[in-house]
Design a protein around this motif. Structure first.
Motif, PDB file in Angstrom:
ATOM      1  N   TYR A  45       0.646  -1.198   0.151  1.00 51.61           N
ATOM      2  CA  TYR A  45       0.074  -0.102  -0.091  1.00 51.61           C
ATOM      3  C   TYR A  45       0.773   1.173  -0.040  1.00 51.61           C
ATOM      4  N   PRO A  46       0.543   2.159  -0.732  1.00 52.84           N
ATOM      5  CA  PRO A  46       1.332   3.530  -0.915  1.00 52.84           C
ATOM      6  C   PRO A  46       1.171   4.255   0.369  1.00 52.84           C
ATOM      7  N   LEU A  47       2.050   4.444   1.196  1.00 56.03           N
ATOM      8  CA  LEU A  47       2.057   5.384   2.505  1.00 56.03           C
ATOM      9  C   LEU A  47       2.784   6.525   2.140  1.00 56.03           C
ATOM     10  N   LYS A  48       2.206   7.662   2.514  1.00 56.33           N
ATOM     11  CA  LYS A  48       3.112   9.009   2.297  1.00 56.33           C
ATOM     12  C   LYS A  48       4.034   9.287   3.301  1.00 56.33           C
ATOM     13  N   VAL A  49       5.310   9.874   3.152  1.00 59.19           N
ATOM     14  CA  VAL A  49       6.231  10.047   4.269  1.00 59.19           C
ATOM     15  C   VAL A  49       5.851  11.423   4.471  1.00 59.19           C
ATOM     16  N   LEU A  98      11.304   8.089   9.398  1.00 55.53           N
ATOM     17  CA  LEU A  98      10.435   8.354   8.559  1.00 55.53           C
ATOM     18  C   LEU A  98       9.102   8.035   9.027  1.00 55.53           C
ATOM     19  N   TRP A  99       8.073   9.091   9.267  1.00 55.92           N
ATOM     20  CA  TRP A  99       6.852   9.103   9.636  1.00 55.92           C
ATOM     21  C   TRP A  99       6.028   9.001   8.663  1.00 55.92           C
ATOM     22  N   LEU A 100       5.162   7.756   8.702  1.00 55.08           N
ATOM     23  CA  LEU A 100       4.254   7.387   7.467  1.00 55.08           C
ATOM     24  C   LEU A 100       2.851   7.851   7.867  1.00 55.08           C
ATOM     25  N   ASP A 101       2.004   8.448   6.868  1.00 55.42           N
ATOM     26  CA  ASP A 101       0.645   8.465   7.043  1.00 55.42           C
ATOM     27  C   ASP A 101      -0.249   7.442   6.555  1.00 55.42           C
ATOM     28  N   VAL A 102      -1.090   6.910   7.507  1.00 50.19           N
ATOM     29  CA  VAL A 102      -2.015   5.591   7.090  1.00 50.19           C
ATOM     30  C   VAL A 102      -3.585   6.228   6.694  1.00 50.19           C
ATOM     31  N   PRO A 103      -3.929   6.132   5.492  1.00 49.46           N
ATOM     32  CA  PRO A 103      -5.293   6.760   5.098  1.00 49.46           C
ATOM     33  C   PRO A 103      -6.058   5.883   6.116  1.00 49.46           C
ATOM     34  N   GLN A 104      -7.384   6.752   6.248  1.00 51.73           N
ATOM     35  CA  GLN A 104      -8.507   6.432   7.185  1.00 51.73           C
ATOM     36  C   GLN A 104      -8.904   4.944   6.649  1.00 51.73           C
TER      37      GLN A 104
END
Length: 363
Positions: A4-8, A21-27
């Protein structure tokens, strides 16, 4: 396995060769990326047309941090680690598999948790230590953390903050092997001699039963485990996570049997392997001489894997039907009680019964 593509969201240099690196997880992926302390993420990247995958422990703490964090130390010749440390930027997307791993095991009563870390091994140790302290279950935590110099300490601010915040139940012992004259703390390496010299003090710090978690280079952990067992700690109380393991057996050694608890299967030539991954069911036939992972990959099953040689733990799975033989090198990653629960590594296992059912989700 699916990525899954997770944004830095944020990148922070911990020291010259290490980045967090902190990664955003979509809802809509929150459930899939729920994790336990001590688990790892597999990151994939296309390097000149070759897909490479590497595992990085989560240094964030579940229930405390809203985002996922991996802390990556650049290693010589490491294509993925060099790319993440030197080139990945905030706003980039990483292709990431869901969290996996069985390093941390729930404690059913308050314990004195001794945690040994060297270098970037602090990543899962910090996650587990913080989770234990903030769970308010009565645990005490001693972290013994080895580095070369104070300038090479990874996640230094967070280590210090955790010790200050939980001063009554957390002790941090930092050990430097090449510190200058200004360093007033412990010196040397966390080797057998150091552990033998300090163990009585660690044990006297708490009346609670002791359990140990360690992470770092194999040589460091081998020496530590030997010293701890020599001091009287049972091997079942020692848990380790490997970064640079080399499998120390060969296929000629007698294997270990792993049997499903509820369905032991029917003896005879194997005809079918069924794997559960991400709620999907995959089926493969088995050819003489191949391991279970190879059979599933040949059938194009979307199973998690990376090294294919028993050193990364990506293909950890639970046998739910049948019986398998697993190479003894599995004990470098899993414990005997794990095998008794039906856990195994698919890349080191071959079937012994007509039908095999193996679950990559139930770990």
């Amino acid at each position: 396995m699916a990525t899954y593509p997770l944004k830095v969201h944020e990148k922070r240099m911990e020291c010259d060769d290490t980045a967090s690196l902190w990664l955003d997880v979509p809802q809509d992926l929150t459930g899939a990326f729920t994790y336990r302390p001590g688990q790892f993420l597999t990151v994939e990247n296309d390097d000149g047309g070759e897909l490479i995958a590497r595992q990085y422990s989560l240094s964030s703490c579940p229930g405390t941090h809203a985002k996922l964090r991996i802390t990556v130390k650049k290693i010589e010749g490491g294509r993925m680690s060099a790319w993440l440390v030197d080139r990945a930027q905030e706003g980039d997307y990483l292709d990431v598999q869901i969290p996996r791993g069985r390093f941390f095991k729930e404690l059913d009563a308050p314990h004195h948790v001794l945690m040994l870390a060297a270098g970037s091994g602090i990543a899962p140790i910090l996650s587990i230590g913080r989770w234990l302290l903030e769970s308010a279950q009565g645990h005490t935590v001693t972290i013994v953390y080895g580095n070369r110099t104070p300038e090479t300490v990874i996640l230094a601010d967070e280590v210090a903050e955790m010790a200050e915040r939980h001063a009554d139940s957390c002790r941090i012992e930092q050990v430097m092997s090449r510190a200058g004259d200004s360093w007033t703390g412990a010196r040397g390496r966390i080797d057998r001699a150091y552990i033998e010299a300090r163990f009585d003090d660690w044990q006297a710090a708490s009346d609670l039963p002791m359990v140990v978690y360690m992470c770092g280079p194999e040589g460091f952990m081998d020496s530590a485990e030997s010293a701890l067992i020599g001091a009287g700690l049972p091997s079942g109380a020692i848990h380790r996570e490997s970064f640079d393991m080399i499998l120390e057996d060969d296929e000629t050694e007698p294997g270990l049997a792993v049997t499903a608890e509820d369905d032991t299967g029917e003896e005879g030539p194997t005809s079918r392997i069924v794997a559960i991954v991400g709620g999907e069911e995959y089926e493969a036939d088995w050819q003489e001489g191949e391991d279970i992972l190879s059979a599933l990959l040949r059938a194009e099953a979307d199973v998690p894997f990376s090294c294919q040689e028993g050193t990364c733990s990506s293909c950890i799975s639970k046998l739910t039907a049948g019986k398998v033989e697993v190479r003894p090198g599995v004990l470098q990653t899993l414990r005997e009680d794990d095998l008794e629960e039906g856990l195994t590594l698919a890349c080191l296992s071959r079937p012994l019964t007509r039908n095999i059912r193996i679950d990559f989700d139930e770990i």
